[in-house]
Design an enzyme around this catalytic site. Structure first.
Site, PDB file in Angstrom:
ATOM      1  N   ASP A   1       0.888  -1.180   0.151  1.00  0.00           N
ATOM      2  CA  ASP A   1      -0.077  -0.049   0.033  1.00  0.00           C
ATOM      3  C   ASP A   1       0.930   1.435   0.022  1.00  0.00           C
ATOM      4  OD1 ASP A   1      -2.951   0.576   0.877  1.00  0.00           O
ATOM      5  OD2 ASP A   1      -2.062   2.070   0.872  1.00  0.00           O
TER       6      ASP A   1
ATOM      7  N   ASP B   1       4.244   2.332  -3.921  1.00  0.00           N
ATOM      8  CA  ASP B   1       3.459   3.542  -4.831  1.00  0.00           C
ATOM      9  C   ASP B   1       3.155   3.150  -6.177  1.00  0.00           C
ATOM     10  OD1 ASP B   1       2.369   5.703  -6.175  1.00  0.00           O
ATOM     11  OD2 ASP B   1       3.804   7.390  -5.805  1.00  0.00           O
TER      12      ASP B   1
ATOM     13  N   ASN C   1      -5.164  -4.851  -7.023  1.00  0.00           N
ATOM     14  CA  ASN C   1      -6.392  -4.213  -6.403  1.00  0.00           C
ATOM     15  C   ASN C   1      -6.469  -2.770  -6.550  1.00  0.00           C
ATOM     16  OD1 ASN C   1      -8.979  -4.016  -4.640  1.00  0.00           O
ATOM     17  ND2 ASN C   1      -7.565  -2.954  -3.478  1.00  0.00           N
TER      18      ASN C   1
ATOM     19  N   TYR D   1     -11.884   6.726 -15.831  1.00  0.00           N
ATOM     20  CA  TYR D   1     -11.957   5.466 -15.022  1.00  0.00           C
ATOM     21  C   TYR D   1     -12.833   4.414 -15.912  1.00  0.00           C
ATOM     22  CZ  TYR D   1     -13.592   2.502 -11.015  1.00  0.00           C
ATOM     23  OH  TYR D   1     -13.751   1.500 -10.102  1.00  0.00           O
TER      24      TYR D   1
ATOM     25  N   LYS E   1     -10.453   1.251 -16.767  1.00  0.00           N
ATOM     26  CA  LYS E   1     -11.063  -0.153 -16.234  1.00  0.00           C
ATOM     27  C   LYS E   1     -11.094  -1.035 -17.435  1.00  0.00           C
ATOM     28  CE  LYS E   1     -10.977  -0.066 -11.814  1.00  0.00           C
ATOM     29  NZ  LYS E   1     -10.132  -0.985 -11.068  1.00  0.00           N
TER      30      LYS E   1
END
Ligand SMILES: NC(=O)c1ccc[n+]([C@@H]2O[C@H](COP(=O)([O-])OP(=O)(O)OC[C@H]3O[C@@H](n4cnc5c(N)ncnc54)[C@H](O)[C@@H]3O)[C@@H](O)[C@H]2O)c1
Length: 279
Positions: free
Chosen positions: A59, A82, A109, A174, A178
């Site tokens: 993370d 990062d 994720n 987005y 995606k």
């Protein structure tokens, strides 16, 4: 195993496996009555560990990654990464391999949601979305791939969105990134299918994650529930269960697929209530 008489419980499904979750922290308010904020990445890490995997959690915020690791059923490793930085993506995979010598499962994720429709779409926001939502995923997969190929074994799971299949009219970047993420997933699946590598995606609808609570607030989250045929948002744990299936040998003949976890959104044909019979 089927046919051998050996009993394998779902709790053991990932025993002995090493998994890496990119974006495995969580940032935002916890659900009422809970203290640990829950997002898809954290729920996935918890689920993989509950099924026996050793989990490396990456993370951008090491504290969030550590909070996930502290909650795992078995010991794991937190790494700072990062996703917007190419070298950092590869370094995190190297850290996982350095610690455990192999990776069986990689879950990409991390994702950022844009807010700009086409007339407002800016180049910096587009580039940030592309970098985090797509580039970090193929770079992470690229870094993990050769050691998997050396062992003829590995499973990638990408955390996608219905925005990659359907337009919400909300964010151009987005939706576009995606969709591109699913192309990355399929490329890996087809190219390495004969060499023991599987690659799949979960395509998520409206999930009640800490990030969504932080970005949209309570009002919009209940409105998000209302547009779902099931009448509720999904839980990160439900996303995680689908990821665990795809990561496991239960999905041994499944590759190149997008498993839609959306409460029926993508099955629905919008129809005015007045046109429907009761019952
Ligand atoms: N929540 C939803 O409704 C929903 C719907 C469809 C798809 N998704 C997808 O699920 C994934 C996770 O979303 P979520 O809402 O559950 O969030 P999450 O809580 O799982 O992930 C957020 C985590 O990612 C970390 N992160 C942010 N930027 C990073 C970076 N540059 N590098 C490394 N880590 C970084 C954050 O610190 C945070 O801990 C995303 O790919 C998202 O597109 C979510």
């Amino acid at each position: 195993m089927a046919g051998t008489g050996e009993k394998v419980s779902i709790q053991d499904r990932l025993a002995g496996r090493v998994a890496y979750v990119l974006g495995g922290g969580s940032h935002g308010p916890a659900r009422p009555g809970e203290s640990l904020p829950m997002g898809n990445g954290r729920a996935i890490a918890l689920r993989l560990a509950a099924e026996g995997a050793t989990v490396v959690v990456g993370d951008i915020d090491l504290g969030r990654a550590r909070a996930t690791v502290d909650a795992l059923a078995v010991p794991g490793l937190a790494v700072e990464v990062d996703a917007a930085d190419a070298e950092s993506c590869a370094a995190a995979v190297a850290a996982a391999l350095g610690a455990y010598q192999r990776l069986d499962v990689v879950v990409c994720n991390v994702g950022v949601s844009g807010r700009e429709p086409i007339k407002a779409q800016s180049v910096p926001e587009w580039e940030r979305s592309e970098t985090v939502n797509v580039r970090s995923h193929w770079l992470t997969a690229q870094a993990a791939l050769q050691p998997m190929l050396d062992r003829s074994r590995g499973s990638f799971v990408f955390v996608g969105s219905t925005a990659g299949l359907l337009s919400s009219r909300r964010s151009l970047s987005y939706e576009a990134t995606k969709a591109a993420q699913l192309a990355v997933m399929r490329h890996i699946a087809v190219r390495y299918a004969a060499r023991g590598i599987r690659s799949n995606a979960v395509v998520l609808g409206n999930i009640d994650s800490a990030l969504v609570r932080r970005e949209f607030g309570e009002d919009l989250t209940s409105a998000r529930a209302a547009v779902v045929p099931m009448g509720r948002e999904g839980r990160p744990e439900e996303a995680a269960a689908a990821v665990a299936f795809l990561a496991s040998d239960d999905a041994g003949y499944v590759t190149g697929q997008s498993l839609i976890v959306d409460g029926g959104v993508s099955a629905a044909w919008p129809t005015p209530p007045s046109a429907l019979q009761r019952g």
